[in-house]
Design an enzyme around this catalytic site. Sequence first.
Site, PDB file in Angstrom:
ATOM      1  CG  ASP A   1     -30.118 -36.402 -18.562  1.00 47.96           C
ATOM      2  OD1 ASP A   1     -28.888 -36.306 -18.721  1.00 47.96           O
ATOM      3  OD2 ASP A   1     -30.723 -37.492 -18.703  1.00 47.96           O
TER       4      ASP A   1
ATOM      5  CG  HIS B   1     -36.904 -38.056 -19.091  1.00 49.30           C
ATOM      6  ND1 HIS B   1     -36.924 -37.215 -20.172  1.00 49.30           N
ATOM      7  CD2 HIS B   1     -35.750 -38.772 -19.184  1.00 49.30           C
ATOM      8  CE1 HIS B   1     -35.816 -37.408 -20.896  1.00 49.30           C
ATOM      9  NE2 HIS B   1     -35.093 -38.352 -20.308  1.00 49.30           N
TER      10      HIS B   1
ATOM     11  CB  ALA C   1     -30.460 -40.716 -25.974  1.00 50.02           C
ATOM     12  N   GLY C   2     -31.232 -38.834 -22.868  1.00 49.94           N
ATOM     13  CA  GLY C   2     -31.237 -37.464 -22.383  1.00 49.94           C
ATOM     14  C   GLY C   2     -32.500 -36.737 -22.805  1.00 49.94           C
TER      15      GLY C   2
ATOM     16  CG  HIS D   1     -31.567 -39.515 -14.555  1.00 50.05           C
ATOM     17  ND1 HIS D   1     -31.500 -40.854 -14.250  1.00 50.05           N
ATOM     18  CD2 HIS D   1     -30.606 -39.295 -15.479  1.00 50.05           C
ATOM     19  CE1 HIS D   1     -30.540 -41.421 -14.946  1.00 50.05           C
ATOM     20  NE2 HIS D   1     -29.976 -40.491 -15.699  1.00 50.05           N
TER      21      HIS D   1
ATOM     22  NE  ARG E   1     -45.904 -59.269  -1.645  1.00 52.72           N
ATOM     23  CZ  ARG E   1     -46.770 -59.522  -2.623  1.00 52.72           C
ATOM     24  NH1 ARG E   1     -46.381 -59.381  -3.879  1.00 52.72           N
ATOM     25  NH2 ARG E   1     -47.990 -59.909  -2.344  1.00 52.72           N
TER      26      ARG E   1
ATOM     27  N   GLY F   1     -42.509 -33.824 -19.008  1.00 56.53           N
ATOM     28  CA  GLY F   1     -43.727 -34.500 -19.428  1.00 56.53           C
ATOM     29  C   GLY F   1     -43.490 -35.818 -20.106  1.00 56.53           C
TER      30      GLY F   1
ATOM     31  CG  HIS G   1     -24.139 -43.645 -19.883  1.00 50.63           C
ATOM     32  ND1 HIS G   1     -23.218 -42.647 -19.645  1.00 50.63           N
ATOM     33  CD2 HIS G   1     -25.317 -43.207 -19.376  1.00 50.63           C
ATOM     34  CE1 HIS G   1     -23.821 -41.655 -19.014  1.00 50.63           C
ATOM     35  NE2 HIS G   1     -25.095 -41.975 -18.835  1.00 50.63           N
TER      36      HIS G   1
ATOM     37  CD  GLU H   1     -25.854 -39.508 -16.497  1.00 49.89           C
ATOM     38  OE1 GLU H   1     -26.962 -39.997 -16.237  1.00 49.89           O
ATOM     39  OE2 GLU H   1     -25.695 -38.678 -17.398  1.00 49.89           O
TER      40      GLU H   1
END
Length: 402
Positions: free
Chosen positions: A294, A272, A329-330, A237, A248, A270, A162, A150
């Site tokens: 993740d 992300h 962060a994950g 994800h 649009r 619940g 990252h 990733e």
Amino acid sequence: MTSLLIHGARKLDADGVVDGFWMHTSGDRIEAVGTGDGWRERIDAVEAVQPADAVAGGVTGPDAAGAVIDAAGRWLTPGFIDLHGHGGGGHSFDDGPEAIAGALALHRRHGTTRSVLSLVANPVPSLLVALETIAVLADTDPLVLGAHLEGPYLARNHRGAHNPDFLRSPTPEEVALLVARGRGHLVQITIAPELPGALEAITAFVDAGVVVAVGHTAADLALTKEAFDRGATLLTHAFNAMPGIKHREPGPVVAAFDDPRVGLELIVDGFHVHPDVVKMAFLAAPRRIVMITDAMAAAGSADGHYRLGTLNVSVTEGRAMLSGTATIAGSTLTQDAALRWAVEESGVDPVLAVEALTATPARTIGRADDLGLLRPGFAADAVLLDPDWTVTAVYAAGRPLL
């Protein structure tokens, strides 16, 4: 050779729900399945490789040669497959074999029987070492499916957790080096298709047998479709670290919804992705959702301070954020929890929810012929769950893990 005989189950997989289900395994494969009392004819086959007390009393421990198990009406699903996770149990997949073992042990207790180990962006020499480590593990442990890079080919303005110092654009030489070091165990890579050289890199990785995912990207609908036409078959994800859906400017999620070749990863915790958006995704891309964790090191561990690669992460009430920021962060998710969230909070049909943990990820990585279903010839990976989706037993390659 090991042997298991599970009977009296309520089978749940992508083929549907079957009551009174039984399954007989031999070695690391499913030997036979059926319904009713047909399982009784197979007790002798189990006893032949099994101590008598284990046959009578059920699994005696992780070293038991086999067992006859009365599921007593519990759910029986295939083993869960996680294509995208970074750690758990206080350990990170970036930190070497002992840390990997500790993290995998946590997720295996929660039903994940096969795992792709995800690596965050790091300097290329560090990634090469990590790829070699994972390749060695995958050579000896069939439950380790391989590696997922990733990074480092991510967009800076959608980098998430990252380190920006390690993000870069791909070159043909570097692509070839990463593939070579993976030794056939580089399963997946996430790429932002707007980077210079990214479309060519997608083609090269696909030609090398690597699943390419579009993610951590600012790509619009048209560019995302071009990446899919180049061979990318997954969205990392979905909804996170990419443009959302605007009336649009549909963006990458709509491009993935519209392409039957493409799977969509979802982090169903619940947090992300809103539960109603999870439901929408399952309706928009039926049988193409891949529920991932993740997960970072705090999964299955306590709130506190952790590291994700080279970055500091603070976890409060199970939510992981880059320290001092509002950047996610994950997650601290396990796949059994994702199943409960999907069914109970988003109202997803249990068959579709389990499929998103089993058959769909198997198909995504080219393992549809031996993983993800409770059929003869498939891997003897299975999970027993109570009616409230609590894991009570886990079997992988014909052996009990829990």
